[in-house]
Design an enzyme around this catalytic site. Sequence first.
Site, mmCIF file in Angstrom:
data_model
loop_
_atom_site.group_PDB
_atom_site.id
_atom_site.type_symbol
_atom_site.label_atom_id
_atom_site.label_comp_id
_atom_site.label_asym_id
_atom_site.label_seq_id
_atom_site.Cartn_x
_atom_site.Cartn_y
_atom_site.Cartn_z
ATOM 1 N N HIS A 7 -0.471 -13.083 4.156
ATOM 2 C CA HIS A 7 -1.011 -12.947 2.804
ATOM 3 C C HIS A 7 -1.024 -14.343 2.199
ATOM 4 C CE1 HIS A 7 -1.259 -10.411 -1.083
ATOM 5 N NE2 HIS A 7 -1.676 -11.630 -1.339
ATOM 6 N N GLY A 58 -6.815 -4.637 2.141
ATOM 7 C CA GLY A 58 -6.007 -3.579 1.556
ATOM 8 C C GLY A 58 -6.728 -2.820 0.466
ATOM 9 N N ARG A 59 -6.618 -3.304 -0.766
ATOM 10 C CA ARG A 59 -7.129 -2.539 -1.910
ATOM 11 C C ARG A 59 -8.629 -2.306 -1.848
ATOM 12 N NH1 ARG A 59 -4.954 -6.106 -6.577
ATOM 13 N NH2 ARG A 59 -4.895 -7.628 -4.877
ATOM 14 N N MET A 79 0.818 -1.212 0.000
ATOM 15 C CA MET A 79 0.000 0.000 0.000
ATOM 16 C C MET A 79 0.853 1.264 0.000
ATOM 17 S SD MET A 79 -2.963 -1.403 -0.083
ATOM 18 C CE MET A 79 -4.152 -0.150 0.309
ATOM 19 N N ASN A 114 -4.864 -12.222 4.908
ATOM 20 C CA ASN A 114 -4.802 -11.098 3.985
ATOM 21 C C ASN A 114 -4.767 -11.652 2.565
ATOM 22 O OD1 ASN A 114 -2.253 -9.120 2.623
ATOM 23 N ND2 ASN A 114 -4.261 -8.286 3.051
ATOM 24 N N CYS A 116 6.257 -7.924 1.093
ATOM 25 C CA CYS A 116 6.274 -7.075 -0.095
ATOM 26 C C CYS A 116 7.221 -7.639 -1.144
ATOM 27 C CB CYS A 116 6.693 -5.660 0.275
ATOM 28 S SG CYS A 116 6.710 -4.529 -1.140
ATOM 29 N N GLY A 171 -6.940 -10.829 -1.384
ATOM 30 C CA GLY A 171 -8.144 -11.168 -2.127
ATOM 31 C C GLY A 171 -9.449 -10.962 -1.389
ATOM 32 N N GLN A 208 4.311 0.188 9.686
ATOM 33 C CA GLN A 208 4.878 -0.970 9.001
ATOM 34 C C GLN A 208 6.298 -0.637 8.547
ATOM 35 O OE1 GLN A 208 3.618 -3.003 5.026
ATOM 36 N NE2 GLN A 208 2.476 -3.984 6.677
ATOM 37 N N LYS A 250 4.022 -9.314 9.086
ATOM 38 C CA LYS A 250 3.188 -9.615 7.913
ATOM 39 C C LYS A 250 4.043 -10.417 6.945
ATOM 40 C CE LYS A 250 0.256 -7.498 4.375
ATOM 41 N NZ LYS A 250 0.873 -8.056 3.156
#
Length: 315
Positions: free
Chosen positions: A154, A217-218, A1, A194, A83, A196, A53, A122
């Site tokens: 994730h 998130g998105r 993000m 996390n 990430c 989808g 983060q 994460k």
Amino acid sequence: MMDWTDRYCRLFHRQISRQALLYTEMVTAPAVIHGDRDRLLGFDQTEHPVALQLGGSDPADLAEATRIAADYGYDEVNLNVGCPSDRVQSGCFGAVLMERPGLVADCVAAMIAAAPVEVTVKCRIGVDDQVPEEVLPAFLESVAGAGVVRFAIHARKAWLKGLSPKENRDIPPLDYPLVMAMKRAFPALHVSVNGGITSLGQAEAFLADGLDGVMVGRAAYHEPYEVLGEADARIFGAGAGPDRFEVVDRMRPHIARRLETGGRLHQITRHMLGLFHGQPGARSWRRILSERANLPGAGLEVLDAALAPMRDLAA
């Protein structure tokens, strides 16, 4: 993000949900130590609870950055081991650290020792040719052994060779059952899922199935009200949240203060474009803010112009 969840985005999301834990963009530990700390770490006190983060792989740097974050008042410091960007790989942090659980353990141990703030991680379920069913439990065991009790996973692999960061958000298949299995294997850990997740209903289903948290998130960015508008009532058992118009009203004094200190309207309203997603007139709301908020001298009158047709349609 990165470039999304800046302080203005978080301030906006906080007006919608009083309870959800908000995360900053990922900031590297060296940037925190040597950069403009107020610009990188400053936040409005109304953002609590809020987590910083961090990205990095040097235990000493991460410890120092954690001390600084604690002084700023963050409720949590999260180490990003998920990430997949090229910049992150070249610096030996982010998802590439899934290959080095011992180093991650050293990092979080140093962070935990540095300050009395909760340290979380994460991560992905694995990278490249790793077998997630083998590497993920070993990773969790190693890092938990260093003192971490909260993980956000994730549920996708990260392919560091062959996929772009954008492709890594969509192409690798999701493996939610593996995340569920990790919660069963490590019942003492706080495990969030996390990847989808696009609706509050999905989040409720994961919680009902035994997970401790859900990171969105998105979807929370592009459709903030759909994800956060009823979160306080449905997830946290709190009272009903504000409607969309009340959210805008709550933002007005924050926007006015930012404009008074030399900021530009677009810095805040770019995060508000999705507020009326799916509502009659949403296109007009987005168009007016997109076209006018970045003009020199743009002020609250632009917000009023964008809001006026929405009020008419709702009347």
